[in-house]
Motif scaffolding. Structure first.
Motif, PDB file in Angstrom:
ATOM      1  N   VAL A  64      36.493 -44.946 -29.313  1.00  0.00           N
ATOM      2  CA  VAL A  64      35.046 -45.415 -27.855  1.00  0.00           C
ATOM      3  C   VAL A  64      35.169 -44.901 -27.097  1.00  0.00           C
ATOM      4  O   VAL A  64      33.655 -44.643 -26.916  1.00  0.00           O
ATOM      5  CB  VAL A  64      35.955 -47.084 -27.801  1.00  0.00           C
ATOM      6  CG1 VAL A  64      34.990 -47.406 -26.650  1.00  0.00           C
ATOM      7  CG2 VAL A  64      36.340 -47.911 -28.897  1.00  0.00           C
ATOM      8  N   LEU A  65      36.605 -43.960 -26.300  1.00  0.00           N
ATOM      9  CA  LEU A  65      36.272 -43.173 -24.688  1.00  0.00           C
ATOM     10  C   LEU A  65      35.410 -42.721 -25.126  1.00  0.00           C
ATOM     11  O   LEU A  65      34.124 -41.565 -24.546  1.00  0.00           O
ATOM     12  CB  LEU A  65      37.538 -43.067 -24.971  1.00  0.00           C
ATOM     13  CG  LEU A  65      38.214 -43.978 -24.092  1.00  0.00           C
ATOM     14  CD1 LEU A  65      39.459 -43.445 -24.039  1.00  0.00           C
ATOM     15  CD2 LEU A  65      37.739 -44.506 -22.354  1.00  0.00           C
ATOM     16  N   ILE A  67      33.234 -41.352 -27.426  1.00  0.00           N
ATOM     17  CA  ILE A  67      31.750 -41.941 -27.077  1.00  0.00           C
ATOM     18  C   ILE A  67      31.169 -42.734 -25.829  1.00  0.00           C
ATOM     19  O   ILE A  67      30.032 -41.979 -26.086  1.00  0.00           O
ATOM     20  CB  ILE A  67      31.422 -42.807 -28.613  1.00  0.00           C
ATOM     21  CG1 ILE A  67      31.317 -43.046 -30.241  1.00  0.00           C
ATOM     22  CG2 ILE A  67      29.620 -43.859 -28.108  1.00  0.00           C
ATOM     23  CD1 ILE A  67      31.661 -43.758 -31.104  1.00  0.00           C
ATOM     24  N   GLN A  68      31.997 -43.014 -25.222  1.00  0.00           N
ATOM     25  CA  GLN A  68      31.132 -43.664 -23.928  1.00  0.00           C
ATOM     26  C   GLN A  68      31.496 -42.463 -23.057  1.00  0.00           C
ATOM     27  O   GLN A  68      30.747 -41.937 -21.828  1.00  0.00           O
ATOM     28  CB  GLN A  68      31.914 -44.734 -23.718  1.00  0.00           C
ATOM     29  CG  GLN A  68      31.749 -46.062 -24.716  1.00  0.00           C
ATOM     30  CD  GLN A  68      32.414 -47.085 -23.469  1.00  0.00           C
ATOM     31  OE1 GLN A  68      32.967 -46.998 -23.146  1.00  0.00           O
ATOM     32  NE2 GLN A  68      32.061 -48.604 -24.410  1.00  0.00           N
ATOM     33  N   SER A  69      32.687 -41.316 -22.965  1.00  0.00           N
ATOM     34  CA  SER A  69      32.586 -40.645 -22.024  1.00  0.00           C
ATOM     35  C   SER A  69      32.725 -39.137 -22.756  1.00  0.00           C
ATOM     36  O   SER A  69      32.203 -38.974 -23.460  1.00  0.00           O
ATOM     37  CB  SER A  69      33.823 -40.793 -21.446  1.00  0.00           C
ATOM     38  OG  SER A  69      34.369 -39.775 -20.381  1.00  0.00           O
ATOM     39  N   SER A  70      33.421 -38.382 -22.143  1.00  0.00           N
ATOM     40  CA  SER A  70      33.610 -36.612 -22.925  1.00  0.00           C
ATOM     41  C   SER A  70      35.214 -36.870 -23.392  1.00  0.00           C
ATOM     42  O   SER A  70      36.085 -37.865 -23.861  1.00  0.00           O
ATOM     43  CB  SER A  70      34.097 -35.958 -21.522  1.00  0.00           C
ATOM     44  OG  SER A  70      35.184 -36.069 -21.031  1.00  0.00           O
TER      45      SER A  70
END
Length: 215
Positions: A64-65, A67-70
């Protein structure tokens, strides 16, 4: 049996988890983990198996991170989460839960709070034992889990039974303690002695905060 004082376990777990949660990874932060792993070397494989199982859930957070972040941010949080869990698994590998109650009592937490934690653990233990008995009964009757309606009904009856059992058990416990004149305090034997293991662990954890403050 754990080599550490229960109060030291609780304080170290809290301080280390808070520190790692808000700082980027450095080599120095692994020292407390290496120390507790050295002290509990007999159960390293057992702890690593538990960590591997928990990684099934941590990997979902990582994805999830990612996809949403780096990638860097996701990797950093993934490693930090594993460090915190691994450290706590080593610390509480011998704990039955009541060590935490004893630690809260030694650390002078409010009496009602200590009693509430004690009764919560007592209820969890009772319901866990009840769940094991029911599972053994179902296995003895040849029950096999599937996606059929019968399976859902069985699980529904199981959770309903545990829910009713928990209410009856809580009421029985309340009546029992009321008859004994319970006034909101659980009396426990304190063990405030600190060993060399305790002092070393506290030093390693506190060293992280000192190093952060100095740099």
């Amino acid at each position: 049996m754990s080599k550490f004082n229960s109060s030291v376990l609780l304080v170290s777990a809290f301080l280390y988890s808070i520190f790692i949660s808000f700082n980027k990874i450095e080599i120095l932060y692994f020292f407390p983990i290496i120390f507790v792993a050295f002290c509990e070397y007999k159960i390293i494989l057992e702890v690593l198996k538990k960590l591997l199982f928990l990684n099934l859930f941590i990997l979902m957070i990582f994805v999830v991170l990612l996809i949403q972040s780096s990638l860097e941010e996701a990797l950093n949080i993934y490693i930090r989460t594993n460090m915190i869990i691994l450290f706590n698994l080593f610390l509480f590998s011998h704990s039955s839960g009541y060590d935490i109650v004893r630690a809260l009592n030694e650390l002078r937490f409010p009496k009602k709070f200590v009693s509430s934690v004690y009764f919560t653990l007592k209820m969890i233990q009772t319901l866990t034992d009840e769940l094991k008995k029911i599972r053994q009964t179902l296995q003895a009757r040849g029950f096999k889990s599937s996606t059929s309606l019968f399976t859902y009904e069985t699980y529904g009856n199981l959770f309903g039974h545990i829910f009713v059992k928990s209410i009856k058990k809580a009421n029985a416990m309340q009546d029992s303690f009321a008859l004994r004149g319970f006034h909101g305090r659980i009396y426990l034997i304190n063990n405030s002695k600190l060993s060399l293991y305790d002092l070393t662990l506290i030093f390693l954890v506190c060293m992280l905060f000192v190093k952060k403050a100095v740099v």
